[in-house]
Enzyme design. Structure first.
Site, PDB file in Angstrom:
ATOM      1  N   TYR A  33      12.300 -62.632 -25.074  1.00  0.00           N
ATOM      2  CA  TYR A  33      12.884 -61.476 -24.387  1.00  0.00           C
ATOM      3  C   TYR A  33      13.537 -61.891 -23.092  1.00  0.00           C
ATOM      4  CZ  TYR A  33       9.065 -61.303 -20.929  1.00  0.00           C
ATOM      5  OH  TYR A  33       8.201 -61.594 -19.917  1.00  0.00           O
ATOM      6  N   LYS A 147      10.565 -67.949 -22.764  1.00  0.00           N
ATOM      7  CA  LYS A 147      10.252 -66.564 -22.375  1.00  0.00           C
ATOM      8  C   LYS A 147       9.820 -65.796 -23.625  1.00  0.00           C
ATOM      9  CE  LYS A 147      11.871 -62.912 -19.286  1.00  0.00           C
ATOM     10  NZ  LYS A 147      10.749 -62.837 -18.362  1.00  0.00           N
ATOM     11  N   GLU A 180       2.634 -70.101 -11.082  1.00  0.00           N
ATOM     12  CA  GLU A 180       3.621 -69.050 -10.795  1.00  0.00           C
ATOM     13  C   GLU A 180       2.897 -67.703 -10.839  1.00  0.00           C
ATOM     14  OE1 GLU A 180       6.539 -68.719 -14.014  1.00  0.00           O
ATOM     15  OE2 GLU A 180       5.034 -69.487 -15.408  1.00  0.00           O
ATOM     16  N   LEU A 205       7.879 -70.676 -16.129  1.00  0.00           N
ATOM     17  CA  LEU A 205       9.153 -70.129 -16.586  1.00  0.00           C
ATOM     18  C   LEU A 205      10.155 -70.373 -15.455  1.00  0.00           C
ATOM     19  CD1 LEU A 205      10.500 -68.426 -18.887  1.00  0.00           C
ATOM     20  CD2 LEU A 205      10.306 -66.519 -17.299  1.00  0.00           C
TER      21      LEU A 205
END
Ligand code: PLP
Length: 289
Positions: A33, A147, A180, A205
């Site tokens: 996505y 992702k 992250e 990511l």
């Protein structure tokens, strides 16, 4: 704003949009996505998001459901049909519908779904105070560079953060270094004034907002280091912030209940937020309502 969704070739009222129960996205989270922000009716960083989408599809051997140029057209059409001004455009591609079997279907027919939702972004009060984050172990798989719609660790992490009254969870690897945020990249300005964010690898990511902020910094001549930083270093930081398509650069003023710097959004964080808003062509740079 009307709510129109796109599902495999059709634009439908959001409430009527659906996918079959044997879609592999539903069965296996076998999909990818992107979230593209619409600011002032314009898609922000669309090229970057489409580049990453192409990479995610390639890494998982999911064929494009439509040509990239067609997807661009559908994205623009979604902005138009939803009369979107400040909104989030969600794009999901799965390996499509097939009888439930782990192996790839022999003739995959990937599914494409787009939805659009109005958003208020960050109110001025949030920007004045900054947000709180809490740290938590990073329990994800080792292809975080894709992702993927497989987001259970982030669902649990965001819930834990919300229960602690925090805006975001910062995930921490086995060595005590921040990877992250659950849905953002993590940044600090160290006690000696160096801007630090973790280097891209399979462990994070590579945020499109992150990449654009780094570009802004190169243009502004601001020095930065791409390296891992520990939770201990973050506690001692002068400033901290998160970045993502929906938060832009958003100052962090508390980590695990500890005050960061003087407890107010840092000057560099706000400068980079402004630089990013200029980059995406927003007319209301600091507080998009
Ligand atoms: N890291 C993770 C795990 C994310 O889920 C996201 C966005 O959802 C980001 C980073 C930020 O990426 P982007 O700036 O492309 O929104």
């Amino acid at each position: 704003m009307p709510r129109i969704a796109y599902v495999n070739g059709r634009y439908l009222p959001h409430a009527d949009a659906s996918v079959p129960i044997e879609d592999r996205g539903f069965q296996f989270a076998d999909g990818v996505y992107e979230v593209v922000t619409i600011v002032d009716g314009k898609l922000a960083d669309a090229d970057g998001h489409l580049t990453r989408l192409a990479r995610s599809l390639k890494e998982l051997s999911i064929p494009w459901p439509v040509k990239p140029a067609t997807l661009r057209f559908i994205m623009a059409e979604m902005v138009r049909r939803n009369r979107a001004r400040h909104a989030l455009l969600y794009i999901q591609i799965t390996r499509g519908v097939a009888p439930r079997d782990f192996k790839f279907p022999k003739q995959p027919a990937p599914s494409l779904v787009l939805t659009c939702r109005r958003t208020a972004f960050q109110p001025a009060a949030t920007l004045e105070k900054g947000v709180a984050v809490i740290t938590m172990p990073d329990i994800r798989w080792l292809r975080r560079d894709i992702k993927s719609t497989s987001l259970l660790p982030q669902v649990l992490g965001k819930q834990k953060a919300a229960e602690a009254g925090a805006f975001e969870g910062w995930m921490v690897d086995g060595q005590g270094f921040v990877t992250e945020g659950c849905s953002s990249n993590a940044w600090i300005v160290t006690a000696d004034g160096t801007l630090v964010t973790r280097q891209p690898s399979n462990e994070i990511l590579n945020g499109i907002t992150r990449l654009s902020i780094l570009d802004c910094m190169r243009k502004l001549g601001i020095h930065f280091e791409e390296r891992a930083f520990s939770v201990a270093e973050a506690y001692e930081a002068r400033e901290a912030f998160i970045s993502s398509a929906s938060t832009f650069a958003l100052p962090v003023t508390r980590i695990d209940g500890k005050t960061i710097g003087d407890g107010r959004p840092g000057a560099l964080s706000l400068r980079l937020r402004q630089a990013y808003m200029d980059h995406i062509g927003s007319t209301d740079p600091v507080s998009v309502k």
